[in-house]
Design a protein around this motif. Structure first.
Motif, short mmCIF file in Angstrom:
data_model
loop_
_atom_site.label_atom_id
_atom_site.label_comp_id
_atom_site.label_asym_id
_atom_site.label_seq_id
_atom_site.Cartn_x
_atom_site.Cartn_y
_atom_site.Cartn_z
N LEU A 1 0.83 -1.21 0.00
CA LEU A 1 0.00 0.00 0.00
C LEU A 1 0.86 1.25 0.00
O LEU A 1 0.57 2.23 -0.70
N MET A 2 1.93 1.23 0.78
CA MET A 2 2.86 2.37 0.79
C MET A 2 3.43 2.63 -0.59
O MET A 2 3.50 3.77 -1.05
N ALA A 3 3.85 1.56 -1.28
CA ALA A 3 4.40 1.71 -2.62
C ALA A 3 3.39 2.36 -3.56
O ALA A 3 3.72 3.25 -4.35
N TYR A 4 2.13 1.92 -3.45
CA TYR A 4 1.10 2.46 -4.33
C TYR A 4 0.80 3.93 -4.03
O TYR A 4 0.76 4.77 -4.93
N PHE A 5 0.61 4.26 -2.77
CA PHE A 5 0.16 5.60 -2.42
C PHE A 5 1.28 6.65 -2.41
O PHE A 5 1.02 7.84 -2.56
N THR A 6 2.51 6.22 -2.22
CA THR A 6 3.62 7.19 -2.16
C THR A 6 4.51 7.17 -3.38
O THR A 6 5.32 8.08 -3.57
N ILE B 1 9.00 -0.56 -4.23
CA ILE B 1 8.56 -1.54 -3.24
C ILE B 1 9.70 -2.03 -2.37
O ILE B 1 9.53 -2.24 -1.16
N LYS B 2 10.89 -2.20 -2.92
CA LYS B 2 12.00 -2.71 -2.12
C LYS B 2 12.40 -1.75 -1.01
O LYS B 2 12.96 -2.17 0.01
N GLU B 3 12.10 -0.46 -1.17
CA GLU B 3 12.42 0.52 -0.13
C GLU B 3 11.32 0.61 0.92
O GLU B 3 11.48 1.30 1.92
N ILE C 1 14.63 -10.68 4.58
CA ILE C 1 14.11 -9.39 4.10
C ILE C 1 14.26 -9.30 2.59
O ILE C 1 13.35 -8.85 1.88
N LYS C 2 15.41 -9.74 2.06
CA LYS C 2 15.62 -9.71 0.61
C LYS C 2 14.61 -10.61 -0.11
O LYS C 2 14.06 -10.24 -1.15
N LEU D 1 7.34 -9.45 -2.82
CA LEU D 1 6.39 -8.34 -2.88
C LEU D 1 6.57 -7.51 -4.14
O LEU D 1 5.59 -6.95 -4.66
N ALA D 2 7.78 -7.43 -4.66
CA ALA D 2 7.99 -6.74 -5.94
C ALA D 2 7.23 -7.47 -7.06
O ALA D 2 6.61 -6.84 -7.93
N ASP D 3 7.26 -8.79 -7.04
CA ASP D 3 6.51 -9.57 -8.02
C ASP D 3 5.01 -9.36 -7.87
O ASP D 3 4.28 -9.24 -8.86
#
Length: 345
Positions: A183-188, A192-194, A207-208, A214-216
């Protein structure tokens, strides 16, 4: 979803509150962030004499389909239900801090993969027994998402009508930092990796792995609205918190925002109704790297920086006494005039 949320824009009241704060027996600005909190709460309540009534934290619990595989979470999915029982038995950190600070606590089953059989003390708002695994399909249907938003809003309405005007939200759900990262990646617009961090305690290699998974997932979907983003990537508890935040803002309640998951829900709420953030005070910055970046994106300064990353609403409960201090100094501290103290004018 229609929420009628007005901006806080009473210029005359702002000037009066600022004058009142500046003429207390102290140098201007000497109480720092407490002065900012006092001003904001006064503006939210539209008064020079704000009062905090019946503070409440609502903890929403839900399970995530992706957690069944255990690839993004070190704890098994069963921990969600086990922690709900812990909340009900008053054994969790949120129980301790709410009791310490006289905050009412409500626990909600938003969608846990467990049958609680109408256990006493648990609010049953279950949408389903966990979301779908968004590696394979959207986490929830559009109807499930809007139902969850509405249930969150309804719970806040009930709480408000019982005399509460200051509220915070917490969450429990194994795998929900993954949803928050998406959701953070979408809204900001953050890669995604950050957005991805340790969650409940992943090591560097894990984590990696989580970042790649999640990137996929993020690349799999084309999302075009805040509701669709919640339905695709969210959890039932996150969607309910989104609705709860929106309704609390509509009702002009003071909202204490907790950590990474709740702030991700706020991103969705803010995208739906841009004035929502006016009613929010940010309790803390968590040890989850994504949370710090969201706060920077929102240009908001949290009250505390203690490395907290537990969730449950614990940061909101710990920060709440600062709101009490802000309101109390505004209402009871002497002014230069009333105390007969000379000013620098």
């Amino acid at each position: 979803m229609n929420f009628n949320i007005h901006p806080i824009s009473n210029t005359e009241l702002k000037e009066k509150l600022t004058h009142k704060i500046n003429h207390k027996t102290k140098p201007i600005g000497a109480l720092g962030t407490l002065e900012e909190i006092a001003l904001q709460i006064g503006m939210i309540q539209n008064t020079e004499e704000p009062v905090l009534k019946n503070p409440t934290i609502i903890v929403f619990a839900g399970d995530h389909g992706i957690a069944k595989k255990g690839e993004v979470n070190p704890y098994p999915q069963e921990v969600t239900a086990q922690m709900v029982y812990n909340f009900l038995n008053e054994g969790a950190a949120i129980n301790v801090f709410c009791k310490q600070n006289n905050i009412a606590l409500k626990i909600v089953d938003a969608g846990v993969h467990h049958d609680f059989d109408n256990i006493k003390g648990l609010i049953n708002a279950k949408i389903a027994f966990g979301t779908q695994n968004y590696q394979e399909a959207p986490a929830m249907t559009h109807k499930q998402c809007t139902t969850a938003i509405q249930k969150g809003a309804d719970l806040v309405t009930t709480t408000y009508h019982r005399g509460c005007n200051s509220i915070g939200f917490g969450e429990m759900g194994i795998g929900n930092t993954s949803s928050a990262s998406l959701l953070m990646a979408y809204f900001t617009g953050t890669p995604i990796k950050e957005c991805v961090g340790a969650g409940t305690g992943l090591d560097t290699q894990a984590i990696k792995t989580k970042q790649h998974i999640l990137a996929d997932v993020y690349a799999k979907y084309t999302v075009s609205s805040p509701i669709e983003a919640l339905a695709t990537f969210g959890g039932f508890e996150i969607a309910m918190i989104t609705g709860a935040i929106l309704k609390a803002a509509e009702l002009k309640m003071t909202i204490v925002i907790d950590g990474f998951i709740v702030t991700a829900a706020l991103l969705a709420a803010q995208a739906i109704a841009p004035n929502t953030i006016d009613y929010c005070i940010f309790a803390h910055t968590s040890g989850e790297q994504g949370h710090q970046k969201i706060l920077h994106f929102l240009r908001k300064k949290p009250l505390l920086d203690m490395g907290l990353r537990l969730g449950e609403g614990t940061g909101a409960a710990i920060a709440y006494p600062l709101l009490v201090s802000a309101v109390d100094f505004l209402n009871t501290m002497a002014s230069f005039e009333s105390a007969g103290v000379s000013t620098n004018e």
